[in-house]
Each structure stands twice: as structure tokens, then as C-alpha cells.
Design an enzyme around this catalytic site. Sequence first.
Site, PDB file in Angstrom:
ATOM      1  CG  HIS A   1     -11.452  -8.094   6.077  1.00 27.81           C
ATOM      2  ND1 HIS A   1     -10.487  -8.657   6.867  1.00 27.81           N
ATOM      3  CD2 HIS A   1     -11.091  -8.373   4.799  1.00 27.81           C
ATOM      4  CE1 HIS A   1      -9.601  -9.268   6.101  1.00 27.81           C
ATOM      5  NE2 HIS A   1      -9.943  -9.103   4.845  1.00 27.81           N
TER       6      HIS A   1
ATOM      7  CD  GLU B   1      -1.651  -2.455   1.220  1.00 26.57           C
ATOM      8  OE1 GLU B   1      -0.516  -2.700   1.696  1.00 26.57           O
ATOM      9  OE2 GLU B   1      -2.430  -3.361   0.863  1.00 26.57           O
TER      10      GLU B   1
HETATM   11  C1  LIG Z   1      -1.650  -4.832   4.009  1.00 24.92           C
HETATM   12  C2  LIG Z   1      -2.651  -5.708   3.357  1.00 24.92           C
HETATM   13  N1  LIG Z   1      -3.060  -5.422   2.103  1.00 24.92           N
HETATM   14  C3  LIG Z   1      -3.991  -6.187   1.503  1.00 24.92           C
HETATM   15  C4  LIG Z   1      -4.520  -7.260   2.135  1.00 24.92           C
HETATM   16  C5  LIG Z   1      -5.592  -8.108   1.454  1.00 24.92           C
HETATM   17  N2  LIG Z   1      -5.027  -9.419   1.130  1.00 24.92           N
HETATM   18  C6  LIG Z   1      -5.213 -10.472   1.948  1.00 24.92           C
HETATM   19  S1  LIG Z   1      -4.366 -11.801   1.451  1.00 24.92           S
HETATM   20  C7  LIG Z   1      -3.737 -11.018   0.107  1.00 24.92           C
HETATM   21  C8  LIG Z   1      -2.800 -11.755  -0.809  1.00 24.92           C
HETATM   22  C9  LIG Z   1      -1.587 -12.270  -0.092  1.00 24.92           C
HETATM   23  O1  LIG Z   1      -0.759 -13.020  -0.912  1.00 24.92           O
HETATM   24  P1  LIG Z   1       0.555 -13.724  -0.376  1.00 24.92           P
HETATM   25  O2  LIG Z   1       1.342 -12.774   0.458  1.00 24.92           O
HETATM   26  O3  LIG Z   1       1.242 -14.321  -1.536  1.00 24.92           O
HETATM   27  O4  LIG Z   1       0.041 -14.847   0.610  1.00 24.92           O
HETATM   28  P2  LIG Z   1      -0.921 -16.101   0.334  1.00 24.92           P
HETATM   29  O5  LIG Z   1      -2.311 -15.656   0.721  1.00 24.92           O
HETATM   30  O6  LIG Z   1      -0.835 -16.459  -1.105  1.00 24.92           O
HETATM   31  O7  LIG Z   1      -0.450 -17.174   1.240  1.00 24.92           O
HETATM   32  C10 LIG Z   1      -4.223  -9.715   0.058  1.00 24.92           C
HETATM   33  C11 LIG Z   1      -3.924  -8.750  -1.010  1.00 24.92           C
HETATM   34  C12 LIG Z   1      -4.065  -7.533   3.437  1.00 24.92           C
HETATM   35  N3  LIG Z   1      -4.540  -8.573   4.133  1.00 24.92           N
HETATM   36  N4  LIG Z   1      -3.145  -6.754   4.016  1.00 24.92           N
END
Ligand SMILES: Cc1ncc(C[n+]2csc(CCOP(=O)(O)OP(=O)(O)O)c2C)c(N)n1
Lengths: 402, 342
Positions: B144, B75
Site C-alpha cells: 500500500h 486488474e
Molecule cells: C490485486 C488486488 N487488487 C485490489 C486489492 C485491494 N483489496 C483488498 S481486499 C479487496 C476485496 C477482497 O474481497 P474478497 O476477495 O471477497 O475477500 P474478503 O476481503 O471479502 O474476504 C480489495 C479490492 C488487493 N488487495 N489486491
Amino acid sequence: MSSPEQWTRPEPGAGPAATAAEPTPEQVIAGLRATTEGGTELTQLLNPEGERLASPRFDPYVADIDAEALRGLYKDMVLVRRADRESNAMQRQGQLGIWVPLLGQEAAQIGSGRALQPQDMAFPSYREHGVAYARGVDFRELLGIFRCSDHGGWDFKRHGFHPYTIVIGNQVLNATGYAMGQKFEGKVGDDDGEATIVYFGDGATSQGDVHEGFVWAAVYDAPVVFFCQNNQWAISEPTERQSRLPLYQRARGYGFEGIRVDGNDVLGCLAVSRWALEECRRGNGPVLIEAFTYRMDAHTTTDDPTRYRLSDELEVWKHKDPIERVRAHLARTGGADQAFFDDVQAEADRFAAELRDFCFNMPDPPPERIFSEVYADPSPQLDAQREEYLSYLSGFAEAGGH
Amino acid sequence: MAAPTQSRVESPATQVQQLTIGKALNQGLRAAMEADKKVIVMGEDVGKLGGVFRITDGLQKDFGEHRVLDTPLAESGIIGTAVGLAVRGFRPVCEIQFEGFIFPGFDQISSQLAKLHYRTQGKIKVPIVIRVPFGGGIGAVEHHSESPESLFAHTPGLRVVSCSNPVDAYWMLRQAIASDDPVLFFEPKRLYHSGALKAPVDPSATPEPLYTSKVLRRGDTATLVAYGPSVKVCLDAATAAEEDGMSLDVIDLRTLSPLDLGPVFESVRRTGRLVTVSESSGESSIASEIAARVQQECFYSLEAPVLRVTGFDTPYPPSKLEEHFLPDLDRVLHAVDRALAW
Ligand SMILES: Cc1ncc(C[n+]2csc(CCOP(=O)(O)OP(=O)(O)O)c2C)c(N)n1
């Protein structure tokens, strides 16, 4: 699709033009090959066919894993998968608000989780149900989070398992600070020392907090293992949307070692994690591990992966299933017979039934929970707010129910 | 206070459609992108997936990957690069996936975005819109369901607005994109796909000015002021109150910074009673600010203290408890009763 050393952008004009929605056949093939192999530097002790591969560097770290121990790892993975599938189904039935599936990542989690010693600390993200299980956290405790009746209530100290973190990347700095504390208290320096492990995804590697965690850990020689589960996707965004380099190679820029392990190989994950933790215990950390794996299900139960990923990719990864390869190995080497596999399955089914029973009977928290433990010191204002609200509620009770 | 200048919005003449808030936002983005090729959309998952709420659905397909950017997952990165793009002449519209994840970007918002124009005495303009789905009521896990809008309204240099219906969703978004100031655009996520709120959106209409509040319902017993998701709660409360012989003024604030309190003062002078409603914690909030200003301007008209119906001063609880946390019709009417009993 996500091993950038092999993932080449097609030259403009070479072959039929790709669009965002439809990659060219060449791109698909290049992507699949990359996804399948994980690169030449992938550490693997048990291949997808269930054959044991020799590794002079890492074999010593799993020398104690005999057939019995391997059966244990197999059982861990089967139980965790079964619990995951049951939880996914319970979300579909409206019993859980959301579920974050771990399908496909059992080996990365059980392998690394079983490498930890009781004195170690683990900082999870939100998908680490397998690590939680390995740390002795009751799976039922996880359900409250996803039923939205709780933010996670296990005894963090006793289990050496920190609360889940949903904000991407936050926990990486927290873990680094914890590891600095281990170091400052002199708990590092011999084989019985302490270490910290922190879990995050490939997407998280883009966050500033993760970068800062790497910097801090390097500067203070913090005994922290950065365990990145590269499951290829951050919701809809592939790994190449986060990096041009294989992620493990980033460690070099910070001045510590990075290593890529087959995240679907439980033995490999166990060995590499034990090695990395030992490095930390001895004061040679930090270490970055990239567990190269795949998210076999949706990101969460609210996600729709058909919008962004190819089913071919999923099909390829099915052949690399972390559980099937251990099963094949056990069967081939006579380490387990059919009765064992049947018993494990039966136990997993019982486990799932218990979970279901627990979940269906989980009570909702009382309204006063809203106000409890906001501060460590008393808060007269909040106490007054609680009293006011409870008396408001009791007005409904007197009036004959809400 | 001088009224902020309103940028004019040209709208392609298209047909009036019945839209949800979510669809109206989508159409608003589309129209803004068609009208000005410097408008770009950026954020996590906004491309192929169309955003986790599908607000950007289909935009990448039609405008390409360089105008709808699936960004890396950071972000601070999204907002920091948007600042640079804006300095370069683009008009970025950033999507923050959920309000609880805006904080890694808070530094860029408060240190750069909010201050660049001031610091350079107007030489640099940062026409950025940050779209933030906010508020509770969707049964979600932590982070959320929050309502952090007061933090941004408290930050000088930012504009903060919130829509509560499809017509405003469409027009306010277009106006925010056309504005040369940075705008935090708070969207009531639990109403995104509400069929009940569907309304005709006429792209050739003349919109209300962006930074104005709006009286939605006239009454004389008491005044309700709300914004975003709480507006519907207040309208429902006013309908229920009517059965008990009370008529309530309902004002949709629409703009949180600057606050347009003229219609509120006018209303309070008639009704003598004010209840402000919002989902955020009450302490040091928009609701507190309104209470302070109203007692300053309408002191002799008030028959009762200004009452606030808000979330409690606690972190957002596990969402099994959100029905208690969120102001509902009963709590609003209870406050009206208390104001009347004074
Ligand atoms: C700071 C933040 N931005 C956005 C989100 C929304 N979000 C939740 S999971 C995710 C994707 C995460 O991907 P990754 O780090 O590859 O982990 P995975 O879920 O694939 O294990 C996003 C964008 C969040 N939880 N926190």
C-alpha cells in the site's frame, strides 16, 4: 443479496424503479432471502437454531465429534472472536495501523482449520486469523503485521501456515504449485498423504490467478482444496458483481467437484473440509469449497459499509451467528452447562488482556531491519547503503538527538 | 525530441474553489465526464463507495452505472477491457486501488496498452488514463506504499505523470483524459486530503501544458528536483535551508515520461549542484535517468556529482520504519550539504 440462482433482475418497468443508491423493496426482499438460505444445495449439519441435521454423506466425517470435541470447537471460536474484537478495538485506539475483522467467519475458519493434519499446508489470504489460530500460530504474531512493524514472522514450515497474502488471488497459484510438489514427491495416494488448502474471498474469484490456479490444479491433479469464504462482499462490491453462477458451481467447468457449505456451521465446515482433504490425500482432488457466510463487520477498519450495504441484511445474518448455534446445541443437548460457558468467556477475556498487553509493549523494529534479508546472497551494495544510512543516523545522536 | 501534441480541454465555466488534491481530482473527473460522454470511470469500489479514497465520490450517483463501473475484482480485467472500450471509442479512466495492485494488470499495460498505437502505425488509439494512488507515509500494511512509476516510465508507448498540488491535480487529470495517448497518472495518496495544501482551482484558467516540468522556487545555491509527494518535502527543505542562508531551486517534474529536463538543465547551469528526490528505490529509477542526462548536458557546469535521495534498494519495509525509508527534510538537506562540500 448474493445467491445468484435466486437473485433475479427485475424487469424494466416492473414496480418502482430502482436506483444505484436505493434498491426497490422487491430487490431487498429477494436479496435477503437469497442471503438467508444459501440455496438448495447448501450442506448444513447444525442449523441456526442449533439443531443437528442428518447428512448421510457427511455425518461419517464428524462421527468422532462428541460433546467434548464440540466444546473445543466452541471455545476456539469464542477465543478467536474475542481476540478479533480486541484487535479491532486496539486499532481504534491507535495501537494497530489497520485491522481486518473476521467477525462472522469463525466457523468457516475453525471448521476448515481443525480439519487439517499436521503434514498439510495452508495458504491464507489476510483475514484468516482463525485458521492461523487453528494451526498453532500465536495470535500475537499476527499483530505485528497490522501494527506495521513486521510482515509476519511465524515459522511457516512448522505451523504449515504460509505468510498472509494481500494481493488478491496471488496465493491461489502458489498453493497450487505447492500441492503439485506434494504430488510430484509421492506424498499423495493414501489416507496419510498430504494436502494443501488455500483461502480466498468471493471477490478473488474474478482474478486471473484464481482461474489459472483452477486450471493448473485440474491438469496436474494437485491435492489442493480451494476454500472460498463467500462473505458476500468484496469491500463494496457484492458477489453478483463477480459472478452470475453460485461460485461452487464453477468447479464443474474445470473438471473437479465443487460444494457449498453453510459457512456459519462449524460442524458442516469441518465435515466438508475433512472430506475434501481426504479426496486430495487419496489423489482425487482438487476440490472447491464455497463456505457461504457473511462479513459481520467492515471490510477493514478503514472501510465504511454504511455506504453500500443494508442494515437489514446485517440484522438477518445476526440470527445465523456461528457461535450462538453451537452454544444453543450444547445447551439443548446437555453437552455443556453455564459454568462451561462462563469459563470459556473468562479464558477469552484473559486471552484478550494478554494480547493487549503484548501489543502495547511491542517494540518498534530497529532501522537496520530495512536492509536485512533482502537477498539470500550477500549484497555489497546494500551493505554499503546500510552503513551509510546508519552512520548518517549516528550523526544525529552525536549532535544531541534527532 | 518533438513536443507531444497537447489536446485542448474545454472547461465548463464554474467557480473558483479552494480544493484539496482529492477534491480537485474528483472535480476534474466530473468536469471531464460532463464535457465528453465517452469518458467513463472504472475500477474496484469506485461506485457506491466512491473509491477507497473517495476520489470518485458521487460520480456514479450523477452519471449512472454505465459511466461509473464497479468492476469485478481483477486488474488485468480492468485494463484489458478498458483497452477494448478505448478501441470502441470510449475514453476510460481506470482506478487502480493501490499501486501495489497494479501488477496483475501489468501484462495488459505493457503488452497491449503501450504497444497498440505503434503496432498499428497509429490506426488504433488507446486514450486511457490509469489513476494510481502511490507512495508511502500513511502507515499502511504491505503493498500500500510503493512507488513503481519507474517501471512504467521505462515502458515505451506510455506517458507517465504525477501531480503534487490541487491545481495540477485538476488540470493534469483533465489533460490526461483528453490526451490520445495512454497515461499513467500517479497521485500522491498521502496528500489527498491535506488541508494545508488546499488551493484555489479555477476551471476557466489556462493550464500549463501537461508534459512540462515547473520551477516552483528560485534559488542559486543548489537545485532540488522532485515529483509527487516529494515535492512538498523539497519545498519544506528549501524553506528550512533559507534560514541557513542557502537558496534552493525547487523543480516539480510533473511529467516522468517524457521527462521535461529543460528547466532542470537551465537551473543546474546556474547552481552547479543537483539533488534529485523521490520515494522509489534509487537503482535504475527516474532519479538515475535524470542524473545520467544532467551529467551529459551540464557536465562543465557541475560543481558536484548529482546526488540522489530516494527510498533504499529494498522492498518497502514494515511501515513502522517508513520514516527511515522515505526521503525527509533532513536527508534532503544532508545531500545538499554534501553537494556543497564537494
Ligand atoms: C490485486 C488486488 N487488487 C485490489 C486489492 C485491494 N483489496 C483488498 S481486499 C479487496 C476485496 C477482497 O474481497 P474478497 O476477495 O471477497 O475477500 P474478503 O476481503 O471479502 O474476504 C480489495 C479490492 C488487493 N488487495 N489486491
